[in-house]
Scaffold this motif. Sequence first.
Motif, PDB file in Angstrom:
ATOM      1  N   VAL A   7       0.645  -1.300   0.045  1.00 35.24           N
ATOM      2  CA  VAL A   7       0.027  -0.160   0.025  1.00 35.24           C
ATOM      3  C   VAL A   7       0.789   1.360   0.079  1.00 35.24           C
ATOM      4  N   GLY A   8       0.667   1.945  -0.822  1.00 37.04           N
ATOM      5  CA  GLY A   8       1.601   3.450  -1.103  1.00 37.04           C
ATOM      6  C   GLY A   8       0.981   4.559  -0.561  1.00 37.04           C
ATOM      7  N   SER A   9      -0.195   4.402   0.422  1.00 36.09           N
ATOM      8  CA  SER A   9      -0.759   5.645   1.016  1.00 36.09           C
ATOM      9  C   SER A   9      -0.033   5.921   2.335  1.00 36.09           C
ATOM     10  N   PRO A  10       0.314   7.088   2.595  1.00 34.23           N
ATOM     11  CA  PRO A  10       0.859   7.454   3.862  1.00 34.23           C
ATOM     12  C   PRO A  10       0.021   7.304   5.027  1.00 34.23           C
ATOM     13  N   ARG A  11      -1.525   7.211   4.559  1.00 34.02           N
ATOM     14  CA  ARG A  11      -2.535   7.275   5.520  1.00 34.02           C
ATOM     15  C   ARG A  11      -2.673   5.626   5.901  1.00 34.02           C
ATOM     16  N   GLY A  12      -1.899   5.015   5.590  1.00 34.32           N
ATOM     17  CA  GLY A  12      -2.003   3.458   6.314  1.00 34.32           C
ATOM     18  C   GLY A  12      -3.060   2.948   6.123  1.00 34.32           C
ATOM     19  N   LYS A  13      -3.464   1.902   7.410  1.00 31.94           N
ATOM     20  CA  LYS A  13      -4.480   1.135   7.348  1.00 31.94           C
ATOM     21  C   LYS A  13      -5.905   1.915   7.422  1.00 31.94           C
ATOM     22  N   LYS A  14      -5.961   3.061   7.855  1.00 32.17           N
ATOM     23  CA  LYS A  14      -7.295   3.802   7.822  1.00 32.17           C
ATOM     24  C   LYS A  14      -7.509   4.565   6.517  1.00 32.17           C
ATOM     25  N   GLY A  15      -6.663   4.397   5.483  1.00 34.10           N
ATOM     26  CA  GLY A  15      -6.964   5.163   4.207  1.00 34.10           C
ATOM     27  C   GLY A  15      -7.925   4.493   3.505  1.00 34.10           C
ATOM     28  N   ASN A  16      -8.371   5.225   2.643  1.00 27.79           N
ATOM     29  CA  ASN A  16      -9.109   4.659   1.472  1.00 27.79           C
ATOM     30  C   ASN A  16      -8.773   3.438   0.724  1.00 27.79           C
ATOM     31  N   THR A  17      -7.273   3.589   0.272  1.00 29.63           N
ATOM     32  CA  THR A  17      -6.678   2.505  -0.523  1.00 29.63           C
ATOM     33  C   THR A  17      -6.687   1.267   0.278  1.00 29.63           C
ATOM     34  N   ALA A  18      -6.250   1.285   1.547  1.00 27.36           N
ATOM     35  CA  ALA A  18      -6.063   0.209   2.336  1.00 27.36           C
ATOM     36  C   ALA A  18      -7.640  -0.467   2.462  1.00 27.36           C
ATOM     37  N   ARG A  19      -8.610   0.253   2.696  1.00 28.05           N
ATOM     38  CA  ARG A  19      -9.879  -0.186   2.926  1.00 28.05           C
ATOM     39  C   ARG A  19     -10.450  -0.705   1.562  1.00 28.05           C
ATOM     40  N   LEU A  20     -10.028  -0.310   0.407  1.00 29.08           N
ATOM     41  CA  LEU A  20     -10.504  -0.908  -0.466  1.00 29.08           C
ATOM     42  C   LEU A  20      -9.650  -2.280  -0.970  1.00 29.08           C
ATOM     43  N   LEU A  21      -8.428  -2.087  -0.529  1.00 27.48           N
ATOM     44  CA  LEU A  21      -7.482  -3.563  -0.466  1.00 27.48           C
ATOM     45  C   LEU A  21      -8.229  -4.591   0.118  1.00 27.48           C
ATOM     46  N   ASN A  22      -8.717  -4.085   1.406  1.00 26.03           N
ATOM     47  CA  ASN A  22      -9.470  -5.326   2.322  1.00 26.03           C
ATOM     48  C   ASN A  22     -10.385  -6.103   1.646  1.00 26.03           C
ATOM     49  N   GLU A  23     -11.377  -5.425   0.815  1.00 27.55           N
ATOM     50  CA  GLU A  23     -12.316  -5.919  -0.110  1.00 27.55           C
ATOM     51  C   GLU A  23     -11.664  -6.974  -0.779  1.00 27.55           C
ATOM     52  N   VAL A  24     -10.667  -6.562  -1.717  1.00 32.57           N
ATOM     53  CA  VAL A  24     -10.164  -7.519  -2.554  1.00 32.57           C
ATOM     54  C   VAL A  24      -9.434  -8.822  -1.679  1.00 32.57           C
ATOM     55  N   ILE A  25      -8.888  -8.422  -0.614  1.00 27.63           N
ATOM     56  CA  ILE A  25      -8.195  -9.368   0.154  1.00 27.63           C
ATOM     57  C   ILE A  25      -9.366 -10.530   0.522  1.00 27.63           C
ATOM     58  N   LYS A  26     -10.437  -9.919   1.030  1.00 22.73           N
ATOM     59  CA  LYS A  26     -11.652 -10.895   1.317  1.00 22.73           C
ATOM     60  C   LYS A  26     -11.866 -11.881   0.510  1.00 22.73           C
TER      61      LYS A  26
END
Length: 224
Positions: A7-26
Amino acid sequence: MKIISIVGSPRGKKGNTARLLNEVIKGAENMGAENETIFLLGDLVLPCRGCDKCHVKGYCFQKDKYEEIKLKILKADGLILASPNYIFNVSAQLKSFMDRCCGVLHCMEFYGKYGASIVTSGGGNEKPIADYMNYFLITTGIRPVGSIWATMGHLEDDVFTKDICHKAFGLGEKLVKAWKQKKQNKNVEKKMEQFRQRMQFLVKYRKDDWLYEYNYWKKHWRMP
Ligand SMILES: Cc1cc2nc3c(=O)[nH]c(=O)nc-3n(C[C@H](O)[C@H](O)[C@H](O)COP(=O)(O)O)c2cc1C
């Protein structure tokens, strides 16, 4: 299947990108995959210094986590890249990681793995970024199975719609299926072969300087 997600976002786990990634991981986990997510926070991976030593020695001299991350990817079966849209491109954090993979590209050292790309943005323009990320995957030897993105400005309270979640879940499932079935896509194979030929020419041309890469090619690829 073992997946590494970056994940390339400095907002880490709580960022939008990580949240969308979580849906893919599911979706990937639903198909039995295991995932480890790496957040490119702070100076975890520094920018490339252009010293060319990776081409000669096969590793980078900078004292950060790049080599550790590279090793994790080498041991895994899949790589997911996730980035926010930062001025029509991937974030500087992800770009630093991509640049540091220059030696990996020359040897297409991640050959045989499967991948996917994820982008979030405030207002749009995600497709060219996702396409760029997937092309990067191809040049490392990874077969991308697709991409997903979300435009946050189109969402209510930054909540992903059911449709986006469904598509993201499907992408995760598709990634694992493609790896299990060793799927190939004509377009991806063509781009990969074109890049492979380019790198073969380049590494041969620089064979007296880039010893690691020339020896890697002799061992793992055809080097006429
Ligand atoms: C430095 C910076 C540059 C950005 N550039 C763009 C842009 O060019 N286009 C756009 O639509 N959104 C842009 N955004 C918005 C982010 O892409 C968007 O908020 C994204 O979802 C953030 O993901 P994150 O929460 O994972 O960091 C930018 C945000 C920042 C902080």
